[in-house]
Design a protein around this motif. Structure first.
Motif, mmCIF file in Angstrom:
data_model
loop_
_atom_site.group_PDB
_atom_site.id
_atom_site.type_symbol
_atom_site.label_atom_id
_atom_site.label_comp_id
_atom_site.label_asym_id
_atom_site.label_seq_id
_atom_site.Cartn_x
_atom_site.Cartn_y
_atom_site.Cartn_z
ATOM 1 N N TYR A 167 44.209 86.053 52.820
ATOM 2 C CA TYR A 167 44.124 86.309 54.263
ATOM 3 C C TYR A 167 45.475 86.087 54.942
ATOM 4 O O TYR A 167 46.135 85.070 54.720
ATOM 5 C CB TYR A 167 43.080 85.379 54.890
ATOM 6 N N GLN B 62 45.867 74.044 55.280
ATOM 7 C CA GLN B 62 46.058 75.372 55.871
ATOM 8 C C GLN B 62 47.407 75.447 56.575
ATOM 9 O O GLN B 62 47.721 74.519 57.309
ATOM 10 C CB GLN B 62 44.958 75.663 56.891
ATOM 11 N N SER C 268 46.263 82.309 53.536
ATOM 12 C CA SER C 268 45.193 81.412 53.097
ATOM 13 C C SER C 268 44.234 82.190 52.211
ATOM 14 O O SER C 268 44.347 83.414 52.053
ATOM 15 C CB SER C 268 44.439 80.840 54.299
ATOM 16 N N LEU C 269 43.284 81.468 51.647
ATOM 17 C CA LEU C 269 42.171 82.094 50.937
ATOM 18 C C LEU C 269 40.940 81.825 51.773
ATOM 19 O O LEU C 269 40.651 80.668 52.092
ATOM 20 C CB LEU C 269 42.006 81.475 49.549
ATOM 21 N N ARG C 270 40.228 82.874 52.171
ATOM 22 C CA ARG C 270 38.994 82.690 52.944
ATOM 23 C C ARG C 270 37.809 83.075 52.069
ATOM 24 O O ARG C 270 37.876 84.057 51.309
ATOM 25 C CB ARG C 270 39.000 83.556 54.212
ATOM 26 N N SER C 271 36.720 82.323 52.215
ATOM 27 C CA SER C 271 35.553 82.637 51.390
ATOM 28 C C SER C 271 34.907 83.946 51.855
ATOM 29 O O SER C 271 34.283 84.650 51.066
ATOM 30 C CB SER C 271 34.538 81.500 51.419
ATOM 31 N N TYR C 272 35.073 84.280 53.159
ATOM 32 C CA TYR C 272 34.525 85.543 53.662
ATOM 33 C C TYR C 272 35.515 86.177 54.628
ATOM 34 O O TYR C 272 36.125 85.488 55.442
ATOM 35 C CB TYR C 272 33.200 85.302 54.413
ATOM 36 N N SER D 138 35.097 87.607 47.107
ATOM 37 C CA SER D 138 35.370 86.260 47.598
ATOM 38 C C SER D 138 36.019 85.450 46.476
ATOM 39 O O SER D 138 35.562 85.539 45.338
ATOM 40 C CB SER D 138 34.071 85.590 48.032
ATOM 41 N N PRO D 139 37.080 84.678 46.745
ATOM 42 C CA PRO D 139 37.736 84.575 48.044
ATOM 43 C C PRO D 139 38.621 85.790 48.329
ATOM 44 O O PRO D 139 38.942 86.559 47.438
ATOM 45 C CB PRO D 139 38.592 83.312 47.884
ATOM 46 N N CYS E 229 42.810 87.415 43.730
ATOM 47 C CA CYS E 229 42.100 88.207 44.749
ATOM 48 C C CYS E 229 42.299 89.704 44.519
ATOM 49 O O CYS E 229 43.348 90.128 44.050
ATOM 50 C CB CYS E 229 42.610 87.859 46.146
ATOM 51 N N GLN F 240 46.533 84.788 43.067
ATOM 52 C CA GLN F 240 45.389 83.879 43.287
ATOM 53 C C GLN F 240 44.109 84.467 42.711
ATOM 54 O O GLN F 240 43.037 83.885 42.827
ATOM 55 C CB GLN F 240 45.157 83.614 44.792
#
Ligand SMILES: CC(C)(COP(=O)(O)OP(=O)(O)OC[C@H]1O[C@@H](n2cnc3c(N)ncnc32)[C@H](O)[C@@H]1OP(=O)(O)O)[C@@H](O)C(=O)NCCC(=O)NCCS
Length: 122
Positions: free
Chosen positions: A54, A18, A39-43, A50-51, A86, A84
């Protein structure tokens, strides 16, 4: 400052997960004047997928603000998020940071809620 330097060294050495990416803005003279940490957040609050890409950190040097640099960094961050895979981009800010709030809103974010944070030592 020392903590930040250690984090930067760890990121450049590839020994930290991170943030997943850092994008920098440079002045015409090659001086670093801003960055986003991603970053990539799961939630993420208010998101359905998801992801989620962020925005972990976002900063532009005071003397360079209100010239579109923060917006350009966010645009580049959105491109990173799309690459990514998203389809949503999320962020947060302390409730007291009005500049951050208006900047997020000015760049197309919508408010997804206000949360109160807690901690205890284990
Ligand atoms: C938030 C921050 C990165 C914005 O960077 P910036 O380069 O000034 O952003 P921009 O010039 O691209 O502004 C984008 C939009 O945000 C809004 N905005 C930004 N600063 C604003 C301010 N002080 N007052 C009102 N609106 C503002 C405007 O809608 C602006 O678009 P416009 O100039 O076309 O009207 C910068 O203010 C900063 O580093 N602040 C300190 C660190 C911080 O709080 N980061 C966020 C942590 S959550």
């Amino acid at each position: 400052m020392d903590v930040h330097r250690a984090e930067i060294d760890a990121f450049l050495a590839g020994s930290t997960k991170q943030p997943e990416a850092v994008l920098m803005a440079e002045s015409a003279e090659g001086k670093a004047i801003g960055f986003v940490e991603l970053s990539l957040r799961s939630y993420a609050e208010g998101c359905d997928t998801s992801p989620v890409a962020y925005l972990e950190g976002w900063f532009v040097e005071n003397a360079y603000r209100r010239r579109g640099i923060g917006g350009a960094l966010v645009e580049a961050a959105e491109d990173w998020g799309r690459r990514q895979g998203c389809t949503e981009f999320a962020s947060d800010a302390p409730a007291s940071n009005d500049t951050s709030r208006v900047s997020h809103l000015g760049l197309g974010f919508e408010e997804a809620g206000l949360i109160r944070c807690f901690r205890k030592s284990l």
